[in-house]
Design an enzyme around this catalytic site. Structure first.
Site, PDB file in Angstrom:
ATOM      1  N   GLU A 150      12.577  67.705  30.811  1.00  8.59           N
ATOM      2  CA  GLU A 150      11.270  68.219  30.714  1.00  8.59           C
ATOM      3  C   GLU A 150      10.750  67.872  32.008  1.00  8.59           C
ATOM      4  O   GLU A 150       9.336  68.599  31.912  1.00  8.59           O
ATOM      5  CB  GLU A 150      10.691  66.984  29.565  1.00  8.59           C
ATOM      6  CG  GLU A 150      11.092  67.291  28.126  1.00  8.59           C
ATOM      7  CD  GLU A 150      10.515  68.444  27.453  1.00  8.59           C
ATOM      8  OE1 GLU A 150       9.258  68.685  27.870  1.00  8.59           O
ATOM      9  OE2 GLU A 150      11.344  69.258  27.040  1.00  8.59           O
ATOM     10  N   SER A 416      17.570  51.450 -30.227  1.00  9.82           N
ATOM     11  CA  SER A 416      18.309  50.230 -31.088  1.00  9.82           C
ATOM     12  C   SER A 416      18.315  49.368 -29.884  1.00  9.82           C
ATOM     13  O   SER A 416      18.857  48.073 -30.060  1.00  9.82           O
ATOM     14  CB  SER A 416      19.574  50.532 -31.323  1.00  9.82           C
ATOM     15  OG  SER A 416      19.550  51.502 -32.669  1.00  9.82           O
TER      16      SER A 416
END
Length: 708
Positions: A150, A416
């Protein structure tokens, strides 16, 4: 000559002047006289030349010098005006920035690192996706990779690199397009910290000004560290730590050279070069990074050869990503323990990564194998210690597909699996497991609930009625003790969702979440203490400062069931594994208890069960409420629970249940044995064939037996 005409008096305070030269210190008159003298003295040299030609030649010399002088003067003036204009433009755009003496680097959005109970990372949360790392923590080749590709002159320039800009311009001109940019790492950081990403001249000017400010106030290493922690790497990852975790499943501290090269190359175009989306382009770019590092002497030839010979391989997502459901729940409750988060923090949790993986695997495998056949697409699993510490939380089939957390948010009818609260209320009002109630038709204001098999068994002890999930007896008990009393019992144990105090409550018609149902069952597993489920044990800053530490015993609601009632309830729920609907979930050597649940028309199916050291619950169904194809609590949910518990309890010594002196894994009746006429085929309330009763045709038996 006698008259002295043409004679010059010597000047003693001036240097000698050669013939043909002009003494600039002479007066105009002297110069005129001098010219006459020179003409006389140079008569021989000018002899034969026409006077007009001599005048033209001299005029040309004077004109040439005058034109060059004017051009030079004009150039100087233009340069000065250019400098003034540039200074004015710079000053104008500098005025648009905050006062330079008040300028500060914006705080990086904080990261929340969520850790499992063993210290491994579960997930990162926050805008960045990873914590801030110092340059000293990183392998030396990682920051060098960014410099090499870079900004190779990063340590030489002052924030703006004229040489780099010139080189980039030349390459772009010769390349016929924009092939290379001239921005330095400092300029890129300035853009990321302070500016937008628009491509305008004004932004570039401000970028340059801010770059100079950064270079003045920070060292090169500090600038590079800021850059690596702020730059975007794609896939929602800001900063090198987030990128390392996202693409390679490891900390940036442990990246290889090949992996470092990939990350350094990604920042040029994150969407195009992300290794999980375009591995070939990412690798090609990484090779350029490695070559640049080698060319600049930042790595040795041996390192170069190794890195090129072993390309980086991005990790593939493991499983369905269910750990993110647990991380989301951590974020939901984190505000209760810490205030505003201004810096990176580390959250320690109770989640066991092995149990989390086992829960995910059990749920996903079951749905993959049988989901289409039974028309069931979703599920949830919650597991916790009897003290309320969450060990696994799976909120759905696949986090990538759906982030909705069914374990903590979705309210569904428990069927249940709600019945233990009814039976506990009856036990607390004086009944026992030996109490007999009549399994017979029941009707209440036009409502006539039936058993799963539409049959009736006459007198049945409560221990068997619960194990077989007989609806008629549950409803009769609910009416006997009163629906309001049942609501109070459930709320006392930890059910927080609204409950309707009506007769159908006994069959689980009020909706609850899997998390609160499992936490309510924890009171049975721990001997009667109510608990508040918890997942966070500590919160610290990144440097180790303690923000929150969970006090020992916090979240304990005190005793909510007396020991005798706990023992009787556990005996009855243990019977579910022996003769009832959870028989297929037995684990050799372990005393287990629990209850299945199925709602009307097979919309929802549940199983919640526990050992002395772990409580787990499973829900299966469809998000849109579509009916399943006969999924009951006794088949698919029980299978998921059983597979999970096998993995979770593996290698651990068996732990008894509270009240275990009343029963044990080896002294309970065996299904089909003496004195026991019941056996389970996996359905809610299915019973072994007996002489046919009214309302219980033989075909129902064969339907249950063969799963039709």
């Amino acid at each position: 000559m006698a008259n002295g005409r043409g004679r010059r008096e010597p000047v003693f305070d001036a240097p000698a002047v050669d013939a043909g030269e002009t003494d600039i210190r002479l007066s105009p008159e002297d110069r005129s006289g001098g010219r006459m003298a020179r003409r006389g003295a140079s008569g021989e040299r000018n002899a034969g030349k026409p006077p007009a030609r001599r005048k033209v030649k001299k005029a040309r010399r004077r004109g040439g010098r005058s034109l060059l002088s004017r051009l030079f003067y004009a150039g100087i003036v233009m340069c000065l005006w250019g400098v003034i204009a540039v200074g004015g433009v710079v000053a104008y755009y500098a005025a648009q920035l905050p006062p330079i003496d008040q300028l500060t680097v914006p705080k990086r959005p904080p990261n929340i690192a969520i850790m499992a109970s063993d210290g491994t990372l579960l997930a990162n949360r926050g805008e960045t996706g990873g914590r801030n790392v110092s340059i000293k923590e990183l392998p030396p080749y990682l920051p060098k990779a960014f410099v090499a590709i870079e900004d190779r002159r990063f340590y030489q320039h002052f924030g703006i690199d004229p040489i780099g800009i010139t080189r980039a311009m030349m390459r772009n001109v010769t390349g016929g397009g924009v092939a290379q940019g001239g921005s330095t790492l400092t300029q890129q950081l300035a853009k990321n910290l302070f500016l937008t990403h628009e491509r305008t001249a004004s932004r570039k000017i401000q970028e340059a000004i801010l770059s100079l400010w950064l270079e003045r106030n920070f060292t090169k290493d500090q600038i590079l560290e800021l850059y690596m922690n702020r730059v975007y790497f794609g896939a929602g990852a800001y900063g090198v730590e987030a990128a390392a975790q996202r693409y390679y499943g490891k900390s940036a501290r442990n990246l290889s050279l090949a992996e470092a090269a990939v990350l350094a190359g990604v920042v040029q175009s994150p969407s195009r070069l992300a290794p999980n989306r375009n591995p070939k382009a990412a690798q090609d770019r990484a090779e350029l990074v490695i070559a640049a590092m080698n060319e600049q002497g930042l790595i040795t030839p041996g390192m170069t050869k190794t890195a090129l010979g072993t390309p980086a391989e991005p990790t593939k997502p493991k499983g369905a990503g269910s750990a993110n459901y647990a991380a989301d729940y951590v974020m939901d409750v984190l505000d209760d323990f810490v205030g505003t988060i201004e810096s990176d923090i580390v959250v320690s949790t109770t989640i066991d990564p092995t149990m989390q993986a086992a829960g995910e695997r059990s749920l996903v495998d079951e749905l993959n194998a049988k989901g289409q056949k039974f028309n069931v697409s979703q599920g949830a699993l919650v597991a916790m210690q009897p003290d309320g510490a969450l060990r696994a939380l799976v909120g759905g089939r696949n986090y990538e597909t759906s982030q909705f957390n069914r374990a903590t948010v979705a309210r569904r009818q428990p069927g249940s699996s709600f019945k233990p609260f009814v039976y506990l209320t009856a036990i607390e009002q004086g009944l026992t497991p030996d109490t007999v109630r009549e399994d017979s038709p029941v009707r209440y204001k036009g409502w006539a609930p039936e058993n799963y098999d539409h049959g009736y068994r006459g007198p049945v002890q409560l221990r068997d009625a619960l194990a077989l999930s007989l609806n008629t007896i549950a409803v009769k008990l609910g009416l006997e003790v009163g629906p309001k009393a049942v609501v109070q019992t459930a709320q006392r144990l930890g059910i927080a969702s609204p409950l309707q105090a009506n007769p159908s409550l006994a069959l689980g018609t009020s909706e609850v979440t899997p998390l609160e149902l499992v936490s309510a069952y924890a009171a049975f597993a721990n001997g009667g203490t109510g608990v508040i489920p918890y997942v966070i044990t500590a919160v610290k800053t990144a440097d180790g400062k303690v923000i929150y530490q969970r006090p020992a015993g916090s979240g304990n609601l005190g005793r909510v069931i007396d020991p005798g009632s706990v023992a009787m309830m556990n005996e009855m729920m243990h019977n579910t594994f022996v003769i009832g609907t959870a028989k297929k979930a037995q684990i050799p050597g372990w005393a287990l208890a629990g209850k299945t649940g199925t709602t009307q028309d097979y919309k929802d199916a549940w199983f919640v069960g526990f050992s002395g050291n772990l409580v787990a619950g499973v829900w299966l169904g469809n998000d849109d409420g579509t009916l399943t194809k006969r999924v009951t609590g006794g088949n698919l949910p029980t299978e998921v629970w059983h597979n999970f518990m096998l993995a979770a309890l593996k290698g651990k010594p068996p732990v008894g249940l509270p009240g275990g002196e009343r029963f044990g894994p080896s002294d309970v009746p065996v299904a089909g044995g003496p004195g026991n006429n019941y056996a389970s085929a996996g359905g809610e309330g299915w019973v072994q064939p007996q002489p046919a009763r009214r309302g219980s045709p033989e075909k129902n038996f064969f339907e249950r037996l063969f799963g039709l």
